[in-house]
Design a protein around this motif. Structure first.
Motif, PDB file in Angstrom:
ATOM      1  N   ALA A  32       0.822  -1.035   0.044  1.00 55.79           N
ATOM      2  CA  ALA A  32       0.194  -0.086  -0.065  1.00 55.79           C
ATOM      3  C   ALA A  32       0.820   1.281  -0.013  1.00 55.79           C
ATOM      4  O   ALA A  32       1.946   1.325   0.557  1.00 55.79           O
ATOM      5  CB  ALA A  32      -0.933   0.139   1.227  1.00 55.79           C
ATOM      6  N   VAL A  48      -3.147   7.731   5.175  1.00 56.25           N
ATOM      7  CA  VAL A  48      -3.974   6.701   4.446  1.00 56.25           C
ATOM      8  C   VAL A  48      -3.035   5.665   4.022  1.00 56.25           C
ATOM      9  O   VAL A  48      -1.702   5.683   3.614  1.00 56.25           O
ATOM     10  CB  VAL A  48      -4.435   7.494   3.318  1.00 56.25           C
ATOM     11  N   ASP A  50      -3.252   2.947   1.193  1.00 58.08           N
ATOM     12  CA  ASP A  50      -3.958   2.740   0.067  1.00 58.08           C
ATOM     13  C   ASP A  50      -3.527   1.821  -0.911  1.00 58.08           C
ATOM     14  O   ASP A  50      -2.437   1.915  -1.555  1.00 58.08           O
ATOM     15  CB  ASP A  50      -3.877   4.434  -0.897  1.00 58.08           C
ATOM     16  N   TYR A  60      -8.939   0.157   1.735  1.00 54.32           N
ATOM     17  CA  TYR A  60      -8.176   1.454   2.173  1.00 54.32           C
ATOM     18  C   TYR A  60      -8.300   1.999   3.668  1.00 54.32           C
ATOM     19  O   TYR A  60      -9.441   1.932   4.249  1.00 54.32           O
ATOM     20  CB  TYR A  60      -9.485   2.621   1.401  1.00 54.32           C
ATOM     21  N   GLU A  62      -7.168   3.828   7.016  1.00 52.27           N
ATOM     22  CA  GLU A  62      -6.660   5.210   7.498  1.00 52.27           C
ATOM     23  C   GLU A  62      -6.026   5.070   9.231  1.00 52.27           C
ATOM     24  O   GLU A  62      -6.747   4.193   9.836  1.00 52.27           O
ATOM     25  CB  GLU A  62      -7.979   5.822   7.868  1.00 52.27           C
ATOM     26  N   ARG A  78     -13.968   0.241  -0.580  1.00 53.11           N
ATOM     27  CA  ARG A  78     -14.346   1.378  -1.459  1.00 53.11           C
ATOM     28  C   ARG A  78     -14.806   0.837  -2.738  1.00 53.11           C
ATOM     29  O   ARG A  78     -13.744   0.339  -3.400  1.00 53.11           O
ATOM     30  CB  ARG A  78     -13.123   2.529  -1.516  1.00 53.11           C
ATOM     31  N   ASP A  83     -18.258   3.903   0.678  1.00 57.27           N
ATOM     32  CA  ASP A  83     -17.253   3.590   1.408  1.00 57.27           C
ATOM     33  C   ASP A  83     -17.968   2.771   2.706  1.00 57.27           C
ATOM     34  O   ASP A  83     -18.701   3.282   3.150  1.00 57.27           O
ATOM     35  CB  ASP A  83     -16.631   4.668   2.117  1.00 57.27           C
TER      36      ASP A  83
END
Length: 93
Positions: A32, A48, A50, A60, A62, A78, A83
């Protein structure tokens, strides 16, 4: 049940970086990219993780440091403009 996931390996600097997930067999998987962005949850700044370049691009994460060395995270799915919160997790070093 056997453990499959054992943690994350971070390679970061002040502007972000990358992370891979460590598997129980010792391999790294699910790369990621890491960068700062507004949180899906509340719009405040967050880091993030990702996974778009990986086999699971819809994932995704956080994360925010809540006390020194302890990070609270949310994992989102997502897809198609929606989301969906998958889970909350804690990372500690």
């Amino acid at each position: 049940a056997p453990t499959v996931w054992t943690g994350k390996t971070f390679t970061t600097g002040p502007d972000g970086g990358a992370v891979t997930n460590r598997l129980a067999d010792g391999t790294d998987a699910w790369h990621a990219d890491i960068y700062r962005a507004p949180s899906i949850a509340d719009g405040d700044p967050t880091w993030v993780l990702d996974y778009a370049p990986s086999p699971t691009p819809q994932v995704y994460d956080e994360i925010r440091e809540v006390v020194p060395g302890v990070w609270l995270g949310y994992s989102w799915w997502r897809e198609a403009g929606t989301d969906t919160l998958l889970l909350a997790f804690v990372l500690a070093n």
